[in-house]
Design an enzyme around this catalytic site. Structure first.
Site, PDB file in Angstrom:
ATOM      1  N   CYS A 172       0.847  -1.202   0.000  1.00  0.00           N
ATOM      2  CA  CYS A 172       0.000   0.000   0.000  1.00  0.00           C
ATOM      3  C   CYS A 172       0.881   1.251   0.000  1.00  0.00           C
ATOM      4  CB  CYS A 172      -0.953   0.003   1.189  1.00  0.00           C
ATOM      5  SG  CYS A 172      -2.396  -1.089   0.986  1.00  0.00           S
ATOM      6  N   HIS A 194      -0.420 -10.095  -4.552  1.00  0.00           N
ATOM      7  CA  HIS A 194       0.485  -9.717  -5.643  1.00  0.00           C
ATOM      8  C   HIS A 194       0.744 -10.910  -6.539  1.00  0.00           C
ATOM      9  CE1 HIS A 194       2.944 -10.936  -2.164  1.00  0.00           C
ATOM     10  NE2 HIS A 194       3.806 -11.427  -3.041  1.00  0.00           N
TER      11      HIS A 194
HETATM   12  P1  5GP Z   1       6.072 -13.094  -1.613  1.00  0.00           P
HETATM   13  O1  5GP Z   1       7.243 -13.790  -0.958  1.00  0.00           O
HETATM   14  O2  5GP Z   1       5.171 -12.455  -0.582  1.00  0.00           O
HETATM   15  O3  5GP Z   1       5.332 -13.939  -2.599  1.00  0.00           O
HETATM   16  O4  5GP Z   1       6.701 -11.948  -2.494  1.00  0.00           O
HETATM   17  C1  5GP Z   1       7.053 -10.709  -1.976  1.00  0.00           C
HETATM   18  C2  5GP Z   1       8.045 -10.119  -2.962  1.00  0.00           C
HETATM   19  O5  5GP Z   1       8.165  -8.743  -2.665  1.00  0.00           O
HETATM   20  C3  5GP Z   1       9.446 -10.729  -2.869  1.00  0.00           C
HETATM   21  O6  5GP Z   1       9.799 -11.290  -4.130  1.00  0.00           O
HETATM   22  C4  5GP Z   1      10.324  -9.543  -2.482  1.00  0.00           C
HETATM   23  O7  5GP Z   1      11.583  -9.569  -3.126  1.00  0.00           O
HETATM   24  C5  5GP Z   1       9.500  -8.359  -2.897  1.00  0.00           C
HETATM   25  N1  5GP Z   1       9.718  -7.181  -2.091  1.00  0.00           N
HETATM   26  C6  5GP Z   1       9.775  -7.111  -0.731  1.00  0.00           C
HETATM   27  N2  5GP Z   1       9.965  -5.850  -0.320  1.00  0.00           N
HETATM   28  C7  5GP Z   1      10.045  -5.087  -1.454  1.00  0.00           C
HETATM   29  C8  5GP Z   1      10.239  -3.687  -1.683  1.00  0.00           C
HETATM   30  O8  5GP Z   1      10.382  -2.879  -0.765  1.00  0.00           O
HETATM   31  N3  5GP Z   1      10.258  -3.276  -2.978  1.00  0.00           N
HETATM   32  C9  5GP Z   1      10.106  -4.149  -4.029  1.00  0.00           C
HETATM   33  N4  5GP Z   1      10.141  -3.643  -5.272  1.00  0.00           N
HETATM   34  N5  5GP Z   1       9.900  -5.477  -3.850  1.00  0.00           N
HETATM   35  C10 5GP Z   1       9.880  -5.932  -2.575  1.00  0.00           C
HETATM   36 ZN    ZN Z   2      -1.827  -3.265   1.165  1.00  0.00          ZN
END
Ligand code: 5GP
Ligand code: ZN
Length: 112
Positions: free
Chosen positions: A7, A99
């Site tokens: 967000c 996401h």
């Molecule tokens: P999940 O593990 O929840 O499926 O994916 C979260 C993704 O968000 C990860 O691939 C991680 O690298 C990415 N991510 C986490 N924090 C940030 C951030 O501050 N900026 C960006 N661009 N990506 C992020």
């Molecule tokens: Zn959110």
């Protein structure tokens, strides 16, 4: 959800490298890419995960897939890409705002 990382990224409070934006969704490059092309597409409205998708809010998911298909053509990877959403901590979800990971640009290993 004012303590939600994505967000804050959508609101521009935390910087990100934008791929695409419209009234319903925001796409930005993943900070820790797992493929030569790796970006995330998120609905602007906060949903914690795919487990919160209902008949009432599901249209945004179709919209996001249409955006992904359009970006795949524009960015030149329509011949092969993967879309992944991790749902819940047990599945590896670390940011609890729905996401869709879009991965492309290499031969992606067999997933199952
Ligand atoms: P999940 O593990 O929840 O499926 O994916 C979260 C993704 O968000 C990860 O691939 C991680 O690298 C990415 N991510 C986490 N924090 C940030 C951030 O501050 N900026 C960006 N661009 N990506 C992020
Ligand atoms: Zn959110």
């Amino acid at each position: 959800m004012n303590d939600c990382l994505f967000c804050k990224i959508i609101a521009g409070e935390i910087p990100s490298k934008k791929v695409y934006e419209d009234e319903l969704c925001y796409a930005f490059y993943d900070i820790s890419p797992l493929a030569p092309t790796h970006f995330l597409v998120v609905p602007k409205g906060h949903l914690a995960s795919a487990a919160e998708i209902t008949a009432e809010n599901a249209a945004v998911v179709g919209h996001i897939y249409a955006v992904i298909a359009k970006l795949a053509k524009e960015l030149g990877f329509a011949d092969g890409f993967r879309v992944v959403t991790n749902c819940g901590a047990a599945a590896g979800q670390t940011v609890h705002h729905l996401h869709f990971h879009v991965l492309a640009g290499t031969t992606l290993g067999s997933f199952n």
